[in-house]
Design a protein around this motif. Sequence first.
Motif, mmCIF file in Angstrom:
data_model
loop_
_atom_site.group_PDB
_atom_site.id
_atom_site.type_symbol
_atom_site.label_atom_id
_atom_site.label_comp_id
_atom_site.label_asym_id
_atom_site.label_seq_id
_atom_site.Cartn_x
_atom_site.Cartn_y
_atom_site.Cartn_z
ATOM 1 N N VAL A 1 104.519 42.183 -10.161
ATOM 2 C CA VAL A 1 103.122 42.599 -10.230
ATOM 3 C C VAL A 1 102.322 41.490 -10.900
ATOM 4 C CG1 VAL A 1 101.541 44.265 -11.282
ATOM 5 C CG2 VAL A 1 103.737 45.044 -10.351
ATOM 6 N N CYS B 1 102.894 43.304 -5.849
ATOM 7 C CA CYS B 1 101.698 44.150 -5.897
ATOM 8 C C CYS B 1 100.631 43.418 -6.690
ATOM 9 C CB CYS B 1 102.022 45.495 -6.540
ATOM 10 S SG CYS B 1 100.584 46.580 -6.799
ATOM 11 N N PHE C 1 102.975 51.777 -7.896
ATOM 12 C CA PHE C 1 103.930 50.775 -7.417
ATOM 13 C C PHE C 1 105.069 50.617 -8.418
ATOM 14 C CE2 PHE C 1 105.528 46.438 -7.434
ATOM 15 C CZ PHE C 1 105.739 46.146 -6.097
#
Length: 210
Positions: A35, A52, A64
């Motif tokens: 992320v 993400c 997520f």
Amino acid sequence: MDKQNKIIVVGIGPGNPDYIVPKGLKTIQGAKYLVGGKRALADFAQAGQDTCAITADIPGVMAFIRDRLPKADVVAMVSGDPGYYSLLDALRREFAPEQIEVIPGISSMQYAFAKIALPWHDATLASFHGRVPQPEAIEYKPGKILGMLTDSQHNSHTIPQILLEHGWPADARLYICSRLSYPDEAIYTCTMQDAAAKPLVTHGIIIAHE
């Protein structure tokens, strides 16, 4: 949920990849789930990683992470140091602290003080980035050193006026720091009263002291 899996929050420094600590870089490169901001993903994501992007949709980012955490660790990249105005706050509201591991990074504030060779153990730190500090944080006291995050509204032209209204002398010294760690980094030195004559800096750091 497998309690052994962790959300590993990695501070990636002020921007230039040279300022990320080796453990953080190794963790990012070995991540299955990653992320981060769009620029961070462009700089650090590896082929085959499930990624993400952090956007204004923070609930989507949390979903997520929650969906993938039972399968493996999730690595979250944040700019600067995770302990200083980052996604870590939101993660702690959504997940138990024992599920989170933090690898610290170099904050832009730390970097700015280093660039002007000014110790900051006695400094007051405040943020004008998306907020307004409490008056007692920015009011003048003899010998005070004040480090501030800025944004487009509270910037290098408007903040000095606010500080003057809070008792700072017109001849107090300012360091206006822009694009820290990047090739076009600039640090402008001036007095409080002369700040408006310097180029406008929006998202940066301002350090004030006598």
